[in-house]
Scaffold this motif. Structure first.
Motif, PDB file in Angstrom:
ATOM      1  N   ILE A   1     -13.698 -22.033  -3.094  1.00 26.53           N
ATOM      2  CA  ILE A   1     -12.232 -22.085  -3.064  1.00 26.53           C
ATOM      3  C   ILE A   1     -11.660 -20.683  -3.247  1.00 26.53           C
ATOM      4  CG2 ILE A   1     -10.174 -22.949  -4.246  1.00 26.53           C
ATOM      5  CD1 ILE A   1     -11.750 -25.453  -4.964  1.00 26.53           C
ATOM      6  N   ALA A   2     -12.213 -19.963  -4.230  1.00 26.72           N
ATOM      7  CA  ALA A   2     -11.737 -18.606  -4.479  1.00 26.72           C
ATOM      8  C   ALA A   2     -11.926 -17.741  -3.228  1.00 26.72           C
ATOM      9  CB  ALA A   2     -12.493 -17.992  -5.657  1.00 26.72           C
ATOM     10  N   ARG A   3     -13.050 -17.945  -2.550  1.00 33.81           N
ATOM     11  CA  ARG A   3     -13.328 -17.137  -1.366  1.00 33.81           C
ATOM     12  C   ARG A   3     -12.312 -17.415  -0.256  1.00 33.81           C
ATOM     13  NH1 ARG A   3     -17.537 -15.738   2.665  1.00 33.81           N
ATOM     14  NH2 ARG A   3     -16.215 -14.513   4.023  1.00 33.81           N
ATOM     15  N   ILE A   4     -12.077 -18.697   0.029  1.00 31.14           N
ATOM     16  CA  ILE A   4     -11.262 -19.006   1.218  1.00 31.14           C
ATOM     17  C   ILE A   4      -9.773 -18.913   0.942  1.00 31.14           C
ATOM     18  CG2 ILE A   4     -13.048 -20.474   2.192  1.00 31.14           C
ATOM     19  CD1 ILE A   4     -11.466 -22.889   1.439  1.00 31.14           C
ATOM     20  N   SER A   5      -9.348 -19.006  -0.327  1.00 34.87           N
ATOM     21  CA  SER A   5      -7.907 -19.037  -0.557  1.00 34.87           C
ATOM     22  C   SER A   5      -7.266 -17.675  -0.319  1.00 34.87           C
ATOM     23  CB  SER A   5      -7.603 -19.534  -1.973  1.00 34.87           C
ATOM     24  OG  SER A   5      -8.237 -18.688  -2.910  1.00 34.87           O
ATOM     25  N   GLY A   6      -8.050 -16.620  -0.259  1.00 39.33           N
ATOM     26  CA  GLY A   6      -7.454 -15.311  -0.028  1.00 39.33           C
ATOM     27  C   GLY A   6      -7.657 -14.788   1.383  1.00 39.33           C
ATOM     28  N   GLU A   7      -8.271 -15.605   2.257  1.00 35.89           N
ATOM     29  CA  GLU A   7      -8.605 -15.120   3.592  1.00 35.89           C
ATOM     30  C   GLU A   7      -7.375 -15.025   4.503  1.00 35.89           C
ATOM     31  OE1 GLU A   7     -11.018 -13.871   5.126  1.00 35.89           O
ATOM     32  OE2 GLU A   7     -12.653 -14.060   3.682  1.00 35.89           O
ATOM     33  N   THR A   8      -7.227 -13.896   5.181  1.00 34.53           N
ATOM     34  CA  THR A   8      -6.108 -13.694   6.095  1.00 34.53           C
ATOM     35  C   THR A   8      -6.545 -13.814   7.551  1.00 34.53           C
ATOM     36  OG1 THR A   8      -5.460 -12.006   4.520  1.00 34.53           O
ATOM     37  CG2 THR A   8      -4.136 -12.205   6.507  1.00 34.53           C
ATOM     38  N   ALA A   9      -7.634 -13.088   7.871  1.00 29.41           N
ATOM     39  CA  ALA A   9      -8.023 -12.953   9.272  1.00 29.41           C
ATOM     40  C   ALA A   9      -8.240 -14.286   9.985  1.00 29.41           C
ATOM     41  CB  ALA A   9      -9.266 -12.075   9.373  1.00 29.41           C
ATOM     42  N   PRO A  10      -8.977 -15.223   9.376  1.00 33.74           N
ATOM     43  CA  PRO A  10      -9.206 -16.463  10.126  1.00 33.74           C
ATOM     44  C   PRO A  10      -7.930 -17.267  10.338  1.00 33.74           C
ATOM     45  CG  PRO A  10     -10.267 -16.566   7.963  1.00 33.74           C
ATOM     46  CD  PRO A  10      -9.683 -15.205   8.105  1.00 33.74           C
ATOM     47  N   LEU A  11      -6.942 -17.100   9.445  1.00 33.05           N
ATOM     48  CA  LEU A  11      -5.709 -17.874   9.592  1.00 33.05           C
ATOM     49  C   LEU A  11      -4.783 -17.255  10.634  1.00 33.05           C
ATOM     50  CD1 LEU A  11      -4.993 -18.768   5.867  1.00 33.05           C
ATOM     51  CD2 LEU A  11      -5.969 -20.196   7.662  1.00 33.05           C
ATOM     52  N   LEU A  12      -4.906 -15.948  10.809  1.00 33.68           N
ATOM     53  CA  LEU A  12      -4.061 -15.230  11.758  1.00 33.68           C
ATOM     54  C   LEU A  12      -4.228 -15.794  13.175  1.00 33.68           C
ATOM     55  CD1 LEU A  12      -2.225 -12.912  11.140  1.00 33.68           C
ATOM     56  CD2 LEU A  12      -4.056 -11.322  11.701  1.00 33.68           C
TER      57      LEU A  12
END
Lengths: 284, 278
Positions: free
Chosen positions: A201-212
């Motif tokens: 959860i900690a890893r994915i909650s800060g991800e920007t690139a894949p959501l862009l």
């Protein structure tokens, strides 16, 4: 100089270098946290949690982005962690020595260190292009793919830490492997697997690139999963790069919120671990 | 004629012995039969043509130096080896007259009939009660009051009931080492197996706990066919009716324990129990 003095000198030199390295690392972390706090705290207000992202110059908050991040992270974990946990179980319990496992382990390691923007592009090609538009579900899928390798690895490692005797004892009572896994191994490895989930959860909650490339962003309140959805990382990305002072303040506040959330997740992962171990030690 | 420098056999010095166990008594009917049993780890043959019969309602102990094959022998009896690749047994092993090595044997059912306790206590990550109920729940059909009474009688038989009756809900791992091992014995006998295998059950325990486990075994011998592997010769002498000495994969000799420990027929047995090697 005699050998003894030389060895002492070497020891002192290495100690000094190690200390310098540690200090440098800690100083960087401290500087980041300090910058975040000093800029982020200024933008902190109740509006953040009650209002939508504003147009430039307007007053607003991050409610839609917080909601979107929460929804997509939750969906990502719900989709990704069962796959990761079950695959980790296969590697640790069923296919320990098979060729397939070696291949899976290798691919998983690649996935673990793959740049997240690649994952975003992948989901863009597979989902977004076919659907014809950006969507929250595509964002959740990208996050799920990021969560799989983390949960897979921790699950396999934690199951491998369970004493072999425990597994043998269960088999010696006539339990089939699936029963042993469900009733003995998962409870024995529970704290470790939960920690893996929190770390994911900690890893994915800060991800920007894949959501862009997948969820994009949304200026407005949206709960539709097949439409673009606001999320903190992309909002921070856009607002921080903008020339508007109030947008930049919101970006700082959002960055602080993400950092604190991840910090809390990581710390609670450790607290859960130590609590479970203490419980195991003292009984009751 | 030059007199032999060796003293006559009956005058030979012996290491001090523990008190001889009770003399050979009436053992139960044959329970386990092995005929031409060979065992392989990959290419290595670990057991050589083992033939023997073990009686019901008795404790059979196997002694011998490390690597002699005594644990392997135990792992054949519940086909524990089948969990690991490249291990196989050849020959014939009958438990209660039924072949256990054949391809049609249901291994889970076999292990239900043949309980096992390991060297290190292995309580499951669950309450004391659930630990003992584990095997019973696997079979199913035993619930409520019946389950409770089966758990209680297993804990009583394993001589641990008085120590845990007030903490049945505590995690099994919170007990002391000796208690954990008796909990594992209770777990193994809760399903009323025909045979109980113990692989160095006290090797990881302190002397007091060892004593308790041995007392437990003594109490259980009337009901079960017990096979115990041990490094501890005194233990074998104390608890077993029959002792077998194994060496380099061979069953050197087997017989009533008092005979094996006082007048073994094979030189190697004599050397081992008098402490010349091992």
């Amino acid at each position: 100089m005699n050998r003894r003095a030389l060895r002492k000198l070497k020891n002192a030199a290495f100690l000094f270098l190690s200390l310098i390295a540690t200090m440098t690392g800690l100083a960087c972390l401290g500087a980041i946290l300090w910058t975040l706090l000093s800029h982020g705290l200024a933008g902190m207000s109740l509006h953040l949690f009650t209002q939508m992202t504003p147009p430039p110059g307007g007053q607003g908050g991050l409610l839609n982005a917080l909601y979107g991040s929460g929804v997509m992270t939750l969906l990502g974990i719900l989709i990704g962690s069962p796959i990761g946990v079950l695959a980790g179980t296969y590697l640790a319990e069923y296919g320990r020595n098979s060729r397939l496992s070696t291949v899976i382990r290798f691919i998983n390691d690649v996935l673990l260190s793959a740049p997240s923007i690649i994952i975003g592009l992948f989901v863009y090609e597979i989902v977004v292009v076919r659907m014809g538009h950006f969507s929250a579900i595509a964002g959740a899928l990208a996050l799920a793919i990021l969560a799989i390798p983390v949960t897979l690895r921790t699950t396999e490692d934690m199951l491998n830490l369970v004493p072999v005797g425990m597994k043998d004892s269960s088999a010696a009572l006539g339990a089939y492997p699936w029963r042993t896994t469900l009733s003995v191994l998962y409870p024995a490895a529970r704290s470790g697997i939960v920690t893996g989930l929190l770390l994911a959860i900690a890893r994915i909650s800060g991800e920007t690139a894949p959501l862009l490339f997948t969820a994009l962003n949304n200026q407005f309140w949206s709960t539709q999963l097949n439409a673009p959805m606001a999320n903190l990382p992309v909002v921070i990305f856009q607002f921080a790069l903008s020339p508007y002072k109030d947008w930049q303040d919101l970006a700082w506040a959002g960055a602080l919120i993400i950092t604190v959330t991840i910090l809390i997740l990581s710390i609670s992962a450790r607290v859960i671990l130590s609590l479970l171990q203490a419980e195991r030690g003292s009984g009751r | 004629m030059i007199p032999s420098t060796k003293p006559p056999k009956h005058l030979k010095m012996r290491a001090p012995r523990v008190a001889a166990p009770e003399p050979a008594r009436d053992l139960g009917p044959p329970k386990i039969e092995m005929r031409a049993l060979n065992f392989y780890y990959g290419e290595t043959r670990a057991l050589h043509d083992i033939n023997m019969t073990l009686a019901d309602n008795s404790i059979s102990a196997f002694i011998g130096p490390s690597g002699c094959g005594k644990s392997t022998l135990l792992r054949v009896l519940n086909r524990m080896y089948a969990l690991y690749p490249k291990q196989r047994a050849e020959g014939e092993v009958l438990i209660g007259g039924r072949d256990i090595l054949g391809p049609m044997v249901d291994v889970a059912e076999l292990r239900y009939r043949v309980g096992m306790v390991f060297q290190k206590p292995t309580p499951f990550p669950m309450s004391v009660f659930d630990n003992v109920a584990f095997g019973l729940r696997l079979v199913g059909g035993i619930r409520g009051a019946e389950l409770k009474s089966r758990v209680e009688s297993a804990l009583r038989d394993a001589a641990i009931w008085d120590e845990v009756k007030d903490k049945l809900n505590a995690d099994g791992r919170s007990l002391s080492g000796g208690q954990q091992q008796r909990l594992c014995i209770a777990r193994a006998i809760a399903v009323k197996p025909e045979v109980l295998l113990l692989d160095e059950p006290t090797a990881a325990l302190d002397p007091i706990s060892t004593l308790r486990v041995e007392e437990t075994l003594q109490a259980l011998r009337e009901k079960y066919c017990i096979v115990v592997v041990t490094h501890n010769l005194q233990q074998a002498a104390r608890v077993s009716n029959v002792t077998g000495f194994m060496f380099m994969g061979d069953l050197v000799e087997i017989g009533p324990s008092n005979q094996i420990f006082t007048s073994p027929t094979d030189r190697r047995t004599d050397d081992y129990i008098t402490g010349r090697f091992g």
